[in-house]
Design an enzyme around this catalytic site. Structure first.
Site, PDB file in Angstrom:
ATOM      1  N   THR A   1       0.836  -1.195   0.000  1.00  0.00           N
ATOM      2  CA  THR A   1       0.000   0.000   0.000  1.00  0.00           C
ATOM      3  C   THR A   1       0.873   1.248   0.000  1.00  0.00           C
ATOM      4  O   THR A   1       2.073   1.160  -0.267  1.00  0.00           O
ATOM      5  CB  THR A   1      -1.008  -0.020   1.179  1.00  0.00           C
ATOM      6  OG1 THR A   1      -1.971   1.012   0.999  1.00  0.00           O
ATOM      7  CG2 THR A   1      -0.327   0.170   2.527  1.00  0.00           C
ATOM      8  N   ASN A   2       0.297   2.412   0.267  1.00  0.00           N
ATOM      9  CA  ASN A   2       1.040   3.675   0.254  1.00  0.00           C
ATOM     10  C   ASN A   2       0.600   4.528   1.444  1.00  0.00           C
ATOM     11  O   ASN A   2      -0.227   4.108   2.243  1.00  0.00           O
ATOM     12  CB  ASN A   2       0.806   4.400  -1.078  1.00  0.00           C
ATOM     13  CG  ASN A   2      -0.664   4.647  -1.313  1.00  0.00           C
ATOM     14  OD1 ASN A   2      -1.311   5.382  -0.580  1.00  0.00           O
ATOM     15  ND2 ASN A   2      -1.218   4.006  -2.334  1.00  0.00           N
ATOM     16  N   ARG A   3       1.144   5.717   1.547  1.00  0.00           N
ATOM     17  CA  ARG A   3       0.929   6.555   2.735  1.00  0.00           C
ATOM     18  C   ARG A   3      -0.356   7.379   2.718  1.00  0.00           C
ATOM     19  O   ARG A   3      -0.564   8.202   3.605  1.00  0.00           O
ATOM     20  CB  ARG A   3       2.104   7.523   2.908  1.00  0.00           C
ATOM     21  CG  ARG A   3       3.396   6.863   3.292  1.00  0.00           C
ATOM     22  CD  ARG A   3       4.443   7.936   3.572  1.00  0.00           C
ATOM     23  NE  ARG A   3       5.748   7.351   3.823  1.00  0.00           N
ATOM     24  CZ  ARG A   3       6.133   6.891   5.011  1.00  0.00           C
ATOM     25  NH1 ARG A   3       5.317   6.961   6.040  1.00  0.00           N
ATOM     26  NH2 ARG A   3       7.337   6.385   5.156  1.00  0.00           N
TER      27      ARG A   3
END
Ligand code: CTP
Ligand code: CA
Length: 226
Positions: free
Chosen positions: A33-35
């Site tokens: 995933t990402n931030r």
């Protein structure tokens, strides 16, 4: 049942907003995933609702509560996000793509937990490209529909955002410097440049994501006036 503002510049308009970061599973217990926190997209949804719009918020892995009256669609992966946007966009007036869509996903999703082995000190993951949601939708876009994207950049913000507005055939892009943690991903504040199709640029001061969202929705309302 949607309770919406009785009046407002976007009354009778359907606004679809995407928010959050997609999760791409690897096995039953892991994902990439990402931030992205989803805060920016949620703020846009709220601003659109206040302006009287009928709002559908497609949220990838939301941690926030959707305000009452907003139609919330929860998704996990980029593929699910694409499917939901395709369903919602056809009768929409505006699409705001604030979601941070994973560009790649694991080539295969293993149905059991991947175990480490004594002799494997390194491991490689094969990733495959996810479809670009905006580019997939662009050919179906009608002249009276607005498509707005975000550009998250750590360098060459305006140059990269200009490329994206062209390649994605967007009406507007919200260019967002994500190299500092005080603004952008997961922060309550943001500082953006609105970049229009005709080359016009409007830079905002550092301010709350809600203020940035309110300005974006004001721009949308202006577009429908003219
Ligand atoms: N976007 C999309 N589908 C994807 C990836 C991104 O629709 N598969 C949208 C995002 O929601 C955003 C815009 O495209 O509105 C720009 O996303 P960004 O990640 O900044 O750009 P990319 O085109 O993915 O390019 P890169 O990450 O390589 O800079
Ligand atoms: Ca990307």
């Amino acid at each position: 049942q949607h309770s919406q503002a009785p009046t407002g510049p976007l009354q009778g308009r359907k606004v679809v907003v995407t928010a959050g970061g997609t999760r791409e599973p690897l096995d039953p217990v892991r994902y990439l995933t990402n931030r992205s926190s989803g805060k920016m997209g949620f703020a846009v949804a709220k601003a659109a609702q206040r302006a009287g719009a009928d709002v559908t918020l497609i949220a990838a892995n939301p941690t926030l509560e959707a305000p009452e009256g907003i139609h919330l669609v929860k998704v996990q992966t980029a593929a699910e996000l694409l499917e939901a946007v395709q369903r919602e966009f056809s009768d929409a007036d505006v699409l705001v793509m604030a979601a941070a869509v994973a560009d790649y996903r694991p080539a295969e999703v293993v149905d059991h937990k991947i175990k480490k082995t004594a002799d494997n000190q390194t491991m490689s993951l094969k990733l495959v490209r996810n479809p670009d949601i905006i580019q997939t939708l662009a050919p179906t876009k009608r002249a009276n529909q607005l498509m707005i994207g975000f550009a998250a950049e750590t360098n060459d913000l305006i140059k990269n955002a200009k490329k994206k507005i062209q390649s994605k055939k967007l009406d507007l892009i919200v260019a967002n410097d994500v190299s500092q943690t005080s603004i952008g991903f997961n922060s309550d504040n943001n500082q953006v440049t609105f970049l229009f199709g005709d080359g016009r640029q409007v830079k905002t001061p550092v301010e709350s994501k809600q203020k940035v969202a309110d300005q974006l929705i004001e721009i949308v309302a202006e577009e429908f006036k003219s």
